[in-house]
Design an enzyme around this catalytic site. Structure first.
Site, PDB file in Angstrom:
ATOM      1  N   ASP A  40       0.855  -1.185   0.000  1.00  0.00           N
ATOM      2  CA  ASP A  40       0.000   0.000   0.000  1.00  0.00           C
ATOM      3  C   ASP A  40       0.897   1.243   0.000  1.00  0.00           C
ATOM      4  OD1 ASP A  40      -1.953   2.039   0.781  1.00  0.00           O
ATOM      5  OD2 ASP A  40      -3.202   0.390   1.462  1.00  0.00           O
ATOM      6  N   CYS A  80      -7.244   3.403  -1.896  1.00  0.00           N
ATOM      7  CA  CYS A  80      -7.129   1.949  -1.710  1.00  0.00           C
ATOM      8  C   CYS A  80      -8.180   1.125  -2.440  1.00  0.00           C
ATOM      9  CB  CYS A  80      -7.173   1.616  -0.220  1.00  0.00           C
ATOM     10  SG  CYS A  80      -5.847   2.384   0.736  1.00  0.00           S
ATOM     11  N   LYS A 128      -4.049  -7.801   3.183  1.00  0.00           N
ATOM     12  CA  LYS A 128      -4.991  -6.754   2.799  1.00  0.00           C
ATOM     13  C   LYS A 128      -5.560  -7.008   1.406  1.00  0.00           C
ATOM     14  CE  LYS A 128      -5.451  -1.726   2.839  1.00  0.00           C
ATOM     15  NZ  LYS A 128      -4.811  -0.446   3.206  1.00  0.00           N
ATOM     16  N   HIS A 251      -3.670  25.471  -7.390  1.00  0.00           N
ATOM     17  CA  HIS A 251      -4.889  25.097  -8.085  1.00  0.00           C
ATOM     18  C   HIS A 251      -5.987  24.891  -7.036  1.00  0.00           C
ATOM     19  CE1 HIS A 251      -7.710  22.449 -10.248  1.00  0.00           C
ATOM     20  NE2 HIS A 251      -7.207  22.967 -11.366  1.00  0.00           N
ATOM     21  N   ASP A 313      -0.992  -0.327  -4.563  1.00  0.00           N
ATOM     22  CA  ASP A 313      -2.280   0.219  -4.993  1.00  0.00           C
ATOM     23  C   ASP A 313      -2.190   1.680  -5.404  1.00  0.00           C
ATOM     24  OD1 ASP A 313      -1.855   1.125  -2.403  1.00  0.00           O
ATOM     25  OD2 ASP A 313      -3.859   0.645  -1.676  1.00  0.00           O
ATOM     26  N   HIS A 314      -1.266   2.418  -4.833  1.00  0.00           N
ATOM     27  CA  HIS A 314      -1.038   3.835  -5.165  1.00  0.00           C
ATOM     28  C   HIS A 314       0.247   4.262  -4.487  1.00  0.00           C
ATOM     29  CE1 HIS A 314      -2.434   4.533  -1.091  1.00  0.00           C
ATOM     30  NE2 HIS A 314      -3.559   3.907  -1.386  1.00  0.00           N
TER      31      HIS A 314
END
Length: 546
Positions: A40, A80, A128, A251, A313-314
């Site tokens: 993760d 996630c 997980k 932004h 996942d990221h």
């Protein structure tokens, strides 16, 4: 060389029949095992130079030397559950409708592991998963639904570090180590004796930040924790302090993200450097768990017939762009590690092509010799990493030169869409009109500090048209906007007369309780308005919210 079945072209919408005859069973038995380790929050840029010099990652280095590294691998949603839903389904987020950490795949959805089991593989999962729903608080849920409301409320605990002053403390994340041990034991006791090929999945929570225990039930995951043992693996002097834009120049979606993540206040250089150092140390501990599994395969004489895949996942912002966590389309959040090694996989190869997590599903089927359905969003990675060359040109024609990532959850007040192709990263928001887009030239601006969308208007227009040909993103944004309202109303009604008291004690209580009536009024206005799904509270400056 890989057998010819590994090179099956992704052209059939029908899976091959499950093995039944003796010949089919023999073919299945000859197929390689597969081990997928998915952590993760691991920044994929750490897997290649020069960023990998900041922390020692020997297991990743081993995979690089003995396999293939994808230099431009991305998540399809930087959070996630939606990300994992894409990985397990092979479908983009707008197709799975996994809008937040509570809305993933249907529990009965047929994943790539289900298909492989049907076709003769022995399967096992540890750790997980989070592809049907994530384990998060009521506060996370409400924050995602109300992101369209025109207010700013801090949703996270301020990111901090926590050092365990023990040079011998190797096992900091006990849960992940337990799952690593369970996976190793399964290899020793079950896999080694199996007459079938196996596929093993190991899901790790690290290097995701830890929950802050002092925040109570609705805690924010904001503590970067490690021990001296792992911190010594980090080259502290090599840590880069990221450049930040002035708050007034950010932004509007970035400003909302930074504010809700409690990062608009003052941070010293030491604080920022420590957060990044501790994060890198947590990555080193993750790498060690990967190493334990590879070592077990080698000791059991399984490594030579097992394809090992590592991904995440990221990523993790780790204070880049004045943020921690993910939920952003910047490289730190979306760029993931992706390495493959094993029989027939090219060694010491770095692939520059853009790929993404939806490619895992077709890759798994391709390894198993199962025909890949045309309905998937991804494409097999074996065409880029395998030694086999049959049909190579056919595959190249099918793989598009772009990837899509999208985000619809909390900590960003507009649905976000990222198209990555070549040197360009294009980010569109909401309906494509109410919030300004972003364009970055990653070849000359790898830190994504200069938005050139206006300066290069023709490129911006061209990429926006390409994005719209892939996904009707204004329509998707409107659907998510409506979903958020409906879900919030259902929750609000479920609380009865306690609504005001309940919402006042969520994670944003420090801001909410100062003017509860004001925020309740704004929510009521949002619920009754027929508004477009633009970024809530968008202004050139933010004096009303600071």
């Amino acid at each position: 060389m890989l057998p010819l079945w590994v090179c099956v072209v992704a052209a059939s919408a029908l899976a091959a029949p499950a093995p039944g005859t003796q010949e089919q069973k023999l073919q299945v038995a000859q197929r390689p095992n597969v081990v997928l380790v998915a952590s993760d929050s691991f920044d994929g840029r750490l897997t290649f130079q020069p960023r990998s010099r900041v922390v020692k990652l020997p297991s990743i280095d081993l995979m690089k030397a003995h396999g293939t590294t994808f230099l431009n691998a991305y998540t399809n949603s930087p959070i996630c559950c939606p990300s994992r839903a894409a990985m397990w389904s092979g479908l983009f987020t707008h197709l799975t409708e996994s809008w937040n950490n509570f809305k993933g795949l249907d529990p009965n959805y047929t994943t790539w592991m289900d298909v492989m089991e049907k076709h003769g593989y022995q399967t096992q999962k540890f750790g997980k998963l989070d592809y049907t729903s994530g384990h998060h608080s009521v506060s996370n849920r409400v924050e995602a639904w109300t992101r369209d409301v025109a207010f700013l409320l801090r949703q996270e605990g301020r990111p901090v570090v926590n050092l365990i002053p023990d040079k011998n403390r190797r096992r900091v994340m006990a849960g992940d180590w337990q799952n690593t041990d369970r996976a190793v034991d399964w290899l020793r006791q079950e896999a080694i004796n199996s007459t079938k090929p196996f596929v093993l999945y190991v899901g790790l929570n690290l290097p995701h930040p830890y929950p802050s225990p002092s925040s109570g039930e609705n805690f924010g995951s904001s503590t970067f924790q490690t021990s001296l043992y792992w911190l010594e693996k980090v080259a502290y002097d090599a840590i880069k302090i990221p450049k930040w834009s002035a708050l007034s120049e950010m932004h509007p979606v970035d400003y909302y993200s930074s504010y809700t993540k409690n990062c608009t206040g003052k941070f010293t250089r030491k604080e920022i450097k420590n957060i990044r150092a501790f994060y890198y140390a947590m990555c080193a501990e993750t790498d060690a768990m990967l190493g334990e599994i590879i070592l077990a395969l080698r000791k059991l004489d399984l490594l030579q017939k097992t394809i090992v895949i590592y991904t995440s996942d990221h990523g993790e912002m780790a204070m880049e762009h004045r943020q921690f966590y993910k939920m952003s389309m910047y490289e730190a959040s979306t760029h993931v590690p992706l390495l493959i090694m094993g029989p027939g996989i090219k060694t010491n190869l770095q692939v520059p092509n853009v790929v993404s997590l939806v490619d895992i599903y077709p890759t798994m089927l391709d390894i198993a010799g199962i025909a890949v359905p045309q309905t998937l969003s991804g494409y097999s990675l074996l065409t880029l990493s395998s030694e086999a060359s049959a049909n190579e040109q056919t595959f190249k024609m099918y793989r598009p030169p772009w990837i899509l990532s999208e985000f619809h959850g909390c900590n960003a007040n507009a649905s976000t869409y990222m198209l990555r192709t070549g040197r360009w990263k294009y980010i569109a928001y909401s309906d494509g009109a109410s919030v300004q887009p972003q364009l970055f030239d990653l070849s000359s601006d790898p830190d994504e500090l200069t938005n050139i969308a206006t300066e290069f208007s023709e490129i911006t227009y061209s990429l926006d048209q390409k994005l719209r040909s892939i996904i009707n993103y204004p329509k998707v944004s409107a659907s998510v906007h409506q979903y958020n309202k409906e879900q919030f109303l259902m929750w609000k009604q479920s609380t009865g007369q306690n609504y005001s008291a309940v919402i006042a004690h969520l994670r944003w209580h420090q801001d909410w309780q100062k003017e509860p009536g004001k925020y309740e009024d704004v929510i009521n206005q949002w619920l009754t308005a027929h508004s477009s799904p633009g970024a809530a509270g968008y202004k050139k400056t933010f004096p009303g919210y600071i």
